[in-house]
Design an enzyme around this catalytic site. Structure first.
Site: not given
Ligand SMILES: Cc1cc2nc3c(=O)[nH]c(=O)nc-3n(C[C@H](O)[C@H](O)[C@H](O)COP(=O)(O)OP(=O)(O)OC[C@H]3O[C@@H](n4cnc5c(N)ncnc54)[C@H](O)[C@@H]3O)c2cc1C
Length: 468
Positions: A51-54, A451
């Site tokens: 699920g990554g960052t989000c 309203h």
């Molecule tokens: C504190 C915070 C709050 C946020 N709040 C919001 C919000 O309210 N609304 C919003 O729209 N966005 C928000 N964001 C931004 C949002 O989380 C990201 O833009 C979103 O997760 C998109 O990320 P992504 O799909 O690029 O990759 P990510 O979600 O970052 O996932 C990337 C994945 O790739 C994996 N990975 C990396 N390198 C490798 C590798 N070499 N081999 C295998 N796996 C790897 C990582 O482990 C990770 O699981 C927030 C961010 C932060 C930090």
């Protein structure tokens, strides 16, 4: 000997897929599902939590904490509405964390089930590194595919000046089990402000240090000023123009130094959060073994279809520098998916930038703001309204902020909007949808809204345009 044989055997038997996805962020999993449905044998590789960052350290956990912080604020501040609570209001961070962990666990379970039930998808846990344009090395094994999709996201930027102290990031903030007495936050962007306001509401004494002259520096001056007032009214100490910020640590106490031009000032704190931007996770991805180019900001360079400089490799999500949000990453999936499988081809250039900062009240943006319109020299008209003139805001007792809508003076189309105020994160979509429809502002001006709502004022605002 056996290990040597195993390695040799693995290399000889290199697994071949139709597609490889690196990362399970916001674009990778839906793309895996679509590739699989379209008959592609797909590997999806994840080195961390699904699920990554989000899901794990971004949107989901922070918005769960924002919701708890809002409850604490309402419980403590309702006497003007005729509601008072007897006794102490307790903030239990452990319980807040348990609720957040459950939301994350549910997402993991859903995602794992989705990826594992599909016969054509192989979920590989490990770190992926490019060996060449078609081959990825993971867990000592080489796998290859005709198509490769990079969705590796980003991580917090940590400047050198902080590396010797026990700083917190968005990840470790969300692991705290006790509300810190003091919290110093470096960075006045949305991550710093969301954490600052929530921990202030939980009971921490919060200071935000910002190098620039305003919080949320990309916003118009009047909007940044209104945000600064909202943040100060939350009891937060805001220190703008704080240059040369750095930190030292002794006996568990962190000392943050700033403003070195006017003589050094110092603040002592038990906890320091760094919220000074993010960097893409591409430095150890083996890009040097491929033809993939990066841009001058250090992101993977992509075209309007999100292809990298190697045509069978795409980059989606935060690592391509074209968006830094969940909805932009998901839209990247939609773009690539449409290019591969749909009749209607989507493009990056079809997208209007949009985002929200989930402070209370929230900020929501779409398209251009006043600063950008002036920089581009576009002839435009402005409709604006302070929240304290809006009946619903007054009835709620939430009158901070203002609404601004920008209209192209030549085409009458909407160039963008900035809404700061109660419910802004929802009613901005009235504008977003009209922009995607390519409508003129007259469509909203002539509509009848319900309203009493904040949106009710949008037609009225558009009756009173003034030149910018
Ligand atoms: C504190 C915070 C709050 C946020 N709040 C919001 C919000 O309210 N609304 C919003 O729209 N966005 C928000 N964001 C931004 C949002 O989380 C990201 O833009 C979103 O997760 C998109 O990320 P992504 O799909 O690029 O990759 P990510 O979600 O970052 O996932 C990337 C994945 O790739 C994996 N990975 C990396 N390198 C490798 C590798 N070499 N081999 C295998 N796996 C790897 C990582 O482990 C990770 O699981 C927030 C961010 C932060 C930090």
């Amino acid at each position: 000997m056996f290990i040597f044989y195993l390695r040799y055997y693995k290399q000889e038997q290199m697994r071949k897929f139709d597609a490889i996805i690196i990362g399970t962020g916001q674009a990778g999993p839906p793309l895996a599902a679509s590739l699989a449905k379209n008959g592609f044998k797909t590997a999806i590789i994840e080195k961390g939590e699904l699920g990554g960052t989000c899901v794990n350290t971004g949107c989901t956990p922070t918005k769960a904490y924002v919701a708890s912080a809002r409850r604490a604020f309402v419980a403590k501040n309702s006497s003007e509405h005729g509601i008072s609570f007897e006794g102490n209001i307790k903030v239990d961070l452990q319980k807040i964390k348990v609720r957040k962990d459950k939301l994350i666990a549910d997402s993991h379970a859903g995602l794992e089930k989705m990826l594992e039930k599909e016969e054509n998808i192989s979920l590989i846990r490990g770190k992926a590194v490019f060996a060449n344009n078609n081959t990825i090395e993971v867990n000592g094994e080489k796998i290859s595919a005709e198509k490769i999709f990079i969705n590796v996201g980003g991580r917090p930027r940590v400047p050198e000046d902080f590396k010797s102290v026990n700083y917190l990031t968005n990840r470790t903030m969300l692991e705290l089990e006790k509300v810190p007495e003091e919290l110093v936050i470096v960075g006045g962007g949305y991550v710093g402000l969301e954490f600052g306001q929530m921990f202030s509401r939980f009971g921490s004494r919060v200071t935000i240090l910002e190098r620039g002259s305003q919080l949320m520096k990309k916003e118009d001056d009047d909007i940044s000023e209104a945000i600064t007032q909202i943040i100060k009214d939350s009891g937060i100490n805001v220190l703008l123009n704080s240059n040369c910020i750095k930190a030292n640590q002794a006996n568990g106490v962190i000392e943050v130094e700033y403003d070195c031009e006017e003589g050094v000032k110092k603040i002592k704190t038990s906890q320091l959060l760094l919220a000074v931007g993010r960097v893409p996770n591409i430095d150890d991805l083996g890009l040097e073994n491929t033809g993939i180019k990066t841009d001058d900001r250090g992101f993977i360079q992509v075209n309007d279809q999100l292809e990298t400089s190697v045509p069978h490799i795409w980059a989606l999500g935060d690592c391509n520098g074209e968006g830094a949000f969940t909805h932009t990453s998901y839209n990247d999936f939609q773009i690539v998916n449409s290019q591969l499988f749909e009749e209607r081809k989507r493009k990056l250039s079809d997208r209007f930038p949009s985002y929200a900062a989930f402070i209370d009240p929230p900020l929501a943006r779409v398209g251009l703001n006043e600063k950008q319109i002036r920089e581009k020299g576009i002839k435009a008209r402005l409709a604006e309204m302070p929240m304290n003139k809006i009946a619903r805001a007054k009835e709620k007792g939430e009158t901070a902020g203002k609404l601004k809508i920008f209209i192209d003076a030549e085409t009458d189309k909407i160039l963008g909007a900035t809404f700061l105020g109660t419910g802004a994160d929802e009613h901005i979509h009235t504008i977003i949808d009209q922009m995607y429809a390519g409508a003129t502002y007259r469509v909203i001006r002539d509509a009848v809204h319900i309203h009493p709502t904040v949106s009710e004022l949008l037609p009225t605002m558009l009756e009173n345009l003034k030149d910018l």
